[in-house]
Design an enzyme around this catalytic site. Structure first.
Site, PDB file in Angstrom:
ATOM      1  N   HIS A   1       0.806  -1.224   0.000  1.00 36.83           N
ATOM      2  CA  HIS A   1       0.000   0.000   0.000  1.00 36.83           C
ATOM      3  C   HIS A   1       0.836   1.269   0.000  1.00 36.83           C
ATOM      4  O   HIS A   1       0.414   2.286  -0.541  1.00 36.83           O
ATOM      5  CB  HIS A   1      -1.017  -0.046   1.137  1.00 36.83           C
ATOM      6  CG  HIS A   1      -2.146  -0.963   0.775  1.00 36.83           C
ATOM      7  ND1 HIS A   1      -2.172  -2.286   1.142  1.00 36.83           N
ATOM      8  CD2 HIS A   1      -3.228  -0.753   0.004  1.00 36.83           C
ATOM      9  CE1 HIS A   1      -3.253  -2.851   0.622  1.00 36.83           C
ATOM     10  NE2 HIS A   1      -3.913  -1.944  -0.063  1.00 36.83           N
TER      11      HIS A   1
ATOM     12  N   ARG B   1     -10.652   4.363  -1.057  1.00 41.32           N
ATOM     13  CA  ARG B   1     -10.194   3.458   0.008  1.00 41.32           C
ATOM     14  C   ARG B   1     -10.537   4.102   1.348  1.00 41.32           C
ATOM     15  O   ARG B   1      -9.745   4.875   1.892  1.00 41.32           O
ATOM     16  CB  ARG B   1      -8.682   3.222  -0.105  1.00 41.32           C
ATOM     17  CG  ARG B   1      -8.258   2.360  -1.285  1.00 41.32           C
ATOM     18  CD  ARG B   1      -6.766   2.031  -1.232  1.00 41.32           C
ATOM     19  NE  ARG B   1      -6.396   0.971  -2.135  1.00 41.32           N
ATOM     20  CZ  ARG B   1      -5.951   1.153  -3.381  1.00 41.32           C
ATOM     21  NH1 ARG B   1      -5.819   2.365  -3.868  1.00 41.32           N
ATOM     22  NH2 ARG B   1      -5.628   0.106  -4.130  1.00 41.32           N
TER      23      ARG B   1
ATOM     24  N   ARG C   1     -15.604   2.070  -0.930  1.00 43.15           N
ATOM     25  CA  ARG C   1     -15.422   0.687  -0.483  1.00 43.15           C
ATOM     26  C   ARG C   1     -15.560   0.652   1.027  1.00 43.15           C
ATOM     27  O   ARG C   1     -15.020   1.516   1.721  1.00 43.15           O
ATOM     28  CB  ARG C   1     -14.045   0.204  -0.901  1.00 43.15           C
ATOM     29  CG  ARG C   1     -13.718  -1.165  -0.364  1.00 43.15           C
ATOM     30  CD  ARG C   1     -12.480  -1.706  -0.985  1.00 43.15           C
ATOM     31  NE  ARG C   1     -11.281  -1.091  -0.427  1.00 43.15           N
ATOM     32  CZ  ARG C   1     -10.054  -1.383  -0.854  1.00 43.15           C
ATOM     33  NH1 ARG C   1      -9.880  -2.248  -1.838  1.00 43.15           N
ATOM     34  NH2 ARG C   1      -9.008  -0.817  -0.308  1.00 43.15           N
TER      35      ARG C   1
ATOM     36  N   GLU D   1     -11.737 -10.330  -5.859  1.00 37.80           N
ATOM     37  CA  GLU D   1     -10.319 -10.294  -5.469  1.00 37.80           C
ATOM     38  C   GLU D   1      -9.800 -11.692  -5.144  1.00 37.80           C
ATOM     39  O   GLU D   1      -8.615 -11.873  -4.905  1.00 37.80           O
ATOM     40  CB  GLU D   1     -10.129  -9.417  -4.225  1.00 37.80           C
ATOM     41  CG  GLU D   1     -10.674  -8.017  -4.380  1.00 37.80           C
ATOM     42  CD  GLU D   1     -10.260  -7.115  -3.240  1.00 37.80           C
ATOM     43  OE1 GLU D   1      -9.184  -6.521  -3.331  1.00 37.80           O
ATOM     44  OE2 GLU D   1     -11.035  -7.016  -2.257  1.00 37.80           O
TER      45      GLU D   1
ATOM     46  N   ASN E   1      -4.960  -6.341  -7.676  1.00 40.65           N
ATOM     47  CA  ASN E   1      -3.777  -6.477  -6.808  1.00 40.65           C
ATOM     48  C   ASN E   1      -3.901  -7.743  -5.973  1.00 40.65           C
ATOM     49  O   ASN E   1      -2.996  -8.569  -5.911  1.00 40.65           O
ATOM     50  CB  ASN E   1      -3.638  -5.285  -5.852  1.00 40.65           C
ATOM     51  CG  ASN E   1      -3.620  -3.972  -6.578  1.00 40.65           C
ATOM     52  OD1 ASN E   1      -3.277  -3.933  -7.747  1.00 40.65           O
ATOM     53  ND2 ASN E   1      -3.999  -2.908  -5.905  1.00 40.65           N
ATOM     54  N   ASP E   2      -5.044  -7.868  -5.319  1.00 41.94           N
ATOM     55  CA  ASP E   2      -5.235  -9.059  -4.495  1.00 41.94           C
ATOM     56  C   ASP E   2      -5.507 -10.289  -5.354  1.00 41.94           C
ATOM     57  O   ASP E   2      -5.040 -11.381  -5.037  1.00 41.94           O
ATOM     58  CB  ASP E   2      -6.386  -8.842  -3.501  1.00 41.94           C
ATOM     59  CG  ASP E   2      -5.892  -8.103  -2.271  1.00 41.94           C
ATOM     60  OD1 ASP E   2      -4.821  -8.471  -1.759  1.00 41.94           O
ATOM     61  OD2 ASP E   2      -6.551  -7.142  -1.841  1.00 41.94           O
TER      62      ASP E   2
ATOM     63  N   ARG F   1       1.817 -10.166  -1.934  1.00 45.50           N
ATOM     64  CA  ARG F   1       2.038  -8.904  -2.652  1.00 45.50           C
ATOM     65  C   ARG F   1       3.049  -8.003  -1.949  1.00 45.50           C
ATOM     66  O   ARG F   1       3.477  -7.001  -2.493  1.00 45.50           O
ATOM     67  CB  ARG F   1       0.701  -8.166  -2.873  1.00 45.50           C
ATOM     68  CG  ARG F   1       0.008  -7.758  -1.604  1.00 45.50           C
ATOM     69  CD  ARG F   1      -1.425  -7.286  -1.865  1.00 45.50           C
ATOM     70  NE  ARG F   1      -1.517  -5.857  -2.109  1.00 45.50           N
ATOM     71  CZ  ARG F   1      -2.662  -5.194  -2.240  1.00 45.50           C
ATOM     72  NH1 ARG F   1      -3.822  -5.847  -2.183  1.00 45.50           N
ATOM     73  NH2 ARG F   1      -2.681  -3.908  -2.444  1.00 45.50           N
TER      74      ARG F   1
ATOM     75  N   CYS G   1     -10.116  -1.928 -10.601  1.00 42.15           N
ATOM     76  CA  CYS G   1      -9.543  -0.826  -9.822  1.00 42.15           C
ATOM     77  C   CYS G   1      -8.196  -1.198  -9.202  1.00 42.15           C
ATOM     78  O   CYS G   1      -7.684  -0.492  -8.349  1.00 42.15           O
ATOM     79  CB  CYS G   1     -10.521  -0.371  -8.744  1.00 42.15           C
ATOM     80  SG  CYS G   1     -10.964  -1.669  -7.599  1.00 42.15           S
TER      81      CYS G   1
HETATM   82  C1  PEP Z   1      -6.933  -4.628  -5.155  1.00 39.16           C
HETATM   83  O1  PEP Z   1      -6.725  -5.555  -4.370  1.00 39.16           O
HETATM   84  O2  PEP Z   1      -6.681  -4.674  -6.360  1.00 39.16           O
HETATM   85  C2  PEP Z   1      -7.509  -3.366  -4.662  1.00 39.16           C
HETATM   86  C3  PEP Z   1      -7.904  -2.438  -5.506  1.00 39.16           C
HETATM   87  O3  PEP Z   1      -7.566  -3.191  -3.323  1.00 39.16           O
HETATM   88  P1  PEP Z   1      -6.304  -2.915  -2.370  1.00 39.16           P
HETATM   89  O4  PEP Z   1      -5.110  -2.664  -3.234  1.00 39.16           O
HETATM   90  O5  PEP Z   1      -6.650  -1.741  -1.532  1.00 39.16           O
HETATM   91  O6  PEP Z   1      -6.200  -4.172  -1.587  1.00 39.16           O
HETATM   92 MG    MG Z   2      -7.664  -5.545  -2.387  1.00 41.87          MG
END
Ligand code: PEP
Ligand code: MG
Length: 757
Positions: free
Chosen positions: A363, A470, A506, A604, A627-628, A638, A675
């Site tokens: 993050h 977020r 979210r 996710e 991302n997840d 990650r 996203c």
């Molecule tokens: C993701 O997981 O792609 C996402 C947008 O959420 P975050 O990166 O906040 O986990």
């Molecule tokens: Mg996520």
């Protein structure tokens, strides 16, 4: 055996530089294996040779002078095959290369094992005997185990030398490169500033003292304060603990005496080191020495020293706040960067970021991208404390950190920085133009936000909606859960700024690597544990307060969408929707004119991918958190730099999943967006529009770059690329195919080199 191993590793760990580490290795290994010779050869890549760096048993005059070309001799063979060689009669082996300077003519048996760190062979550890000796399998295994453990220490010591400007064998080195992964693209040249968390002795950099007298005084005062604390503790314990244990406090007081630890620290300060660095140096030396002791009682004393010195450090830091003076072009470096560390630097001075821990999808990297600061994450082998104050280059495209740059390299990077400036100025011209392909297919670019500053920047870049707010970011910056009204105020700002455009909020997504200071979650496997919707469904009071705040904030604007993170089954959606409806009814009963918002689900997790259709039927929209999703499909943390090279959203399995989600969602006639960070990679964006994503939501800093690439291609080209890519079976090949298409479309080289996911 285990004891021997541990002792050697500890002794080597406590060495102050590479040469003493190697000297300890050869002495201790020769002793442990009862051989006549033990030597270490290290690769010096500047001269392409394995240099004899240390030896017990060979002529000392040869050490540092004798070398074998890469591939030469038995040492070269061990290194080349990265495998041990165990010979009773070495001299009859065809690869044997006699080195007269070493005096090894009468040596017959040979056992050499490679020293390997992160897949690269750093050198070779050799034991030899003058008698015909057959080294047993057990001995071979012992040497391999030892070498594997020592490789990290050697790599670290080598890196430290390289930062100081020397190769293993003492040659001057330049352009010392450390590789991590890209956190945010761009290039920066500036002065390294190491930041560290308070009260951690192991992370204090060795900075120069500005005023030696002042530092000595500061240290003496802090020492006196701790002495006072301990004496008070001693008095308070009277009658509560046995006298014998109370005497321990006296031992501590002695340790702090002017002729013990205190004296050594002052000596260091007088050498020109600031008080915190001097204290850390002395403390760490003593801790290492105690940790090496055979006696368990004495080993325990290492903890006492650590504790005592940490107390002194706390006083030092209190008197001399950790906040440093930020250079004009600050490259912020830390063992583990935190959002708070970034926030402390004046924006105009922050040019680049380096974090030893974390990866491109941590993050803090996401935050760096939204601020547009070139960032490299996961530079695991960098000796950060040595970098403090030095000139460094951050290459956020390739994920590299370079120290000791030559003029030539610095100039090359200066050219890139100029090129970037031209590119960014050019992009400003397309702010007002629609995002459409060259053959007029309209694409919707939304943004991801967290703070109000993101919102303003996003509007300026021409964003058409917020695809991911977020909400945990304001929670992370608070000291307790924000109240319903405080939340409503924060949400209202975002909704108002974007109205009538949609704002997708979210629900709280904490856990994983997002820990609220006032709601710590300690788990073995945080990414597989209590995260996202799992937390909020277990705490309906937190969930409900948040939903009520969102609904209230949207009154009169009605541009709110609610999105649920980390959904892994339909029950979670049912329960969430029930709570949202309940909050909505409550507010209506309270007489508020709230409107029921569209509700969406994030995909996710692999389980959600397979259930896309049923999920899409239950809600109003779907949004992919790539991302997840990448992390869970590939089984790659990650945040873990060791496996960061395996983390790629271009992995064919991820691409298949994305295409499946789009197709399944559209079967239900619902909107599907993405996203995750992938949406902000210009090359990936081309694939995503071809897949049929209705909305791409990204960091505002990437919006114009993505728009410019989309505007330079036709939909046909994007579809052809997708078709071609879906046949490939490797992420690197996918990346190359995408790059090639962008190249053919005349896309600027700096837009083709995003490597942030
Ligand atoms: C993701 O997981 O792609 C996402 C947008 O959420 P975050 O990166 O906040 O986990
Ligand atoms: Mg996520």
């Amino acid at each position: 055996m285990l004891d021997k191993l541990r002792n050697i590793v500890q002794a080597v760990n406590s060495a102050k530089d590479l040469q003493s580490a190697l000297d300890i290795i050869v002495t201790r290994v020769r002793e442990a294996m009862d051989t006549q010779v033990c030597s270490v050869y290290l690769l010096d890549s500047d001269i392409d040779c394995h240099v004899l760096m240390a030896s017990e048993g060979l002529n000392q005059s040869a050490v540092g002078h004798v070398s074998l070309a890469v591939g030469e001799g038995l040492v070269g063979l061990v290194a080349k095959h990265a495998e041990p060689i165990n010979l009773v009669d070495a001299q009859s082996h065809p690869s044997y290369h006699y080195l007269p300077e070493t005096g090894e003519e009468d040596v017959t048996s040979f056992l050499g094992v490679p020293i390997i760190h992160h897949r690269s062979v750093l050198g070779v550890l050799v034991v030899q005997d003058r008698e015909t000796r057959s080294f047993s399998e057990g001995e071979e295994a012992f040497l391999i185990t030892l070498s594997a453990q020592l490789a990290g220490v050697i790599a670290h010591a080598e890196a430290t030398g390289a930062v100081e400007g020397t190769s293993p064998s003492g040659h001057k080195t330049t352009n010392t490169t450390f590789t991590g992964v890209s956190g945010a693209t761009g290039v920066a040249i500036g002065q390294a500033l190491v930041v560290f968390p308070p009260a951690d002795l192991s992370l204090i950099p060795r900075r120069k003292a500005k005023n030696i007298k002042k530092e000595v005084k500061l240290f003496n005062n802090s020492l006196a304060a701790v002495r006072g604390d301990i004496a008070a503790l001693y008095d308070r314990m009277a009658g509560h603990v046995p006298e014998k244990e109370r005497d321990l406090f006296n031992v501590y007081l002695h340790m702090l005496d002017d002729d013990a630890l205190g004296k050594e620290v002052v000596e260091q300060i007088k050498l020109g080191v600031w008080a915190q660095g001097a204290l850390a140096y002395v403390a760490n030396e003593h801790v290492r020495n105690f940790e090496m002791m055979d006696d368990a009682y004495l080993r325990e004393r290492a903890i006492d020293i650590k504790d005592l010195c940490s107390r002194v450090l706390l006083y030092l830091q209190e008197k001399e706040p950790v906040k440093p003076t930020y250079p004009r072009k600050t490259i912020l470096i830390s063992e583990e960067l935190t959002p708070a560390m970034l926030a402390d630097v004046p924006k105009a001075k922050l040019k680049g970021l380096i974090s030893v821990k974390g990866s491109g999808s941590s993050h803090v990297a996401i935050l760096a991208r939204s601020m547009g600061i070139p960032t490299v994450m996961g530079v695991v082998d960098v000796p950060i404390n040595q970098l403090d104050g030095k000139e460094v280059i951050v290459d956020g495209y390739t994920g590299q950190l370079i120290s000791n740059p030559t003029d030539q390299l610095r100039n090359r990077y200066l050219d890139t920085i100029k090129e970037e400036g031209v590119l960014v100025r050019g992009l400003a011209g397309i702010k007002k133009l629609p995002c459409e392909t060259a053959d007029n297919h309209r694409v919707h670019l939304w943004v991801n936000t967290g703070l109000m500053s993101d919102v303003l920047h996003s509007l300026d870049q021409g964003a058409e909606g917020i695809g991911l707010f977020r909400t945990e970011i304001p929670f992370l910056l608070s000291e307790r859960f924000p109240s319903e009204q405080e939340q409503a105020d924060i949400y209202r700002e975002q909704l108002e700024a974007f109205a009538p455009m949609k704002v997708t909020m979210r629900t709280l997504d904490v856990g994983g690597d997002k820990d609220l200071p006032y709601f710590p979650i300690e788990e073995e496997n945080p990414f597989l544990g209590w995260r996202g919707i799992r937390v909020t469904l277990d705490h309906p009071e937190i969930f409900t307060a948040q939903i009520r705040a969102m609904l209230k904030a949207s009154i009169g604007l009605n541009n709110l969408q609610i999105m649920l993170p980390m959904i892994c089954n339909v029950n979670e959606v049912v329960s969430s929707v029930q709570l949202i409806k309940k909050a909505y009814r409550e507010l209506l009963q309270e007489g508020l004119e709230v409107e029921y918002p569209p509700v969406g689900v994030m995909i996710e997790l692999p389980s959600a991918v397979y259930q896309t259709r049923v999920l899409a039927r239950m809600v109003d929209f779907i949004s992919v958190g790539s991302n997840d999703l990448t992390q869970y499909i590939l089984g790659v943390d990650r945040n873990n730099p060791r496996v960061a090279h395996l983390y790629s959203s271009f992995h064919p399995a991820v691409l298949q999943a994305l295409q499946f989600v789009v197709t399944e969602t559209h079967k239900e006639g619902k909107q599907v967006s993405i996203c995750g960070e992938m949406a902000g990679d210009p090359g990936a964006a081309v694939l995503l529009i071809a897949m049929g994503f209705d909305v791409l939501s990204m960091n505002a800093s990437m919006l114009l770059k993505v728009k410019s690439v989309i505007r330079s291609l036709t939909m046909d080209v994007a579809m052809d690329l997708l078709e071609q890519v879906m046949q490939l079976d490797d992420s690197q090949m996918v990346r190359s195919a995408v790059d090639m298409t962008l190249y053919n479309a005349g896309v600027d080289r700096l837009l083709r080199t995003s490597r942030t996911h």
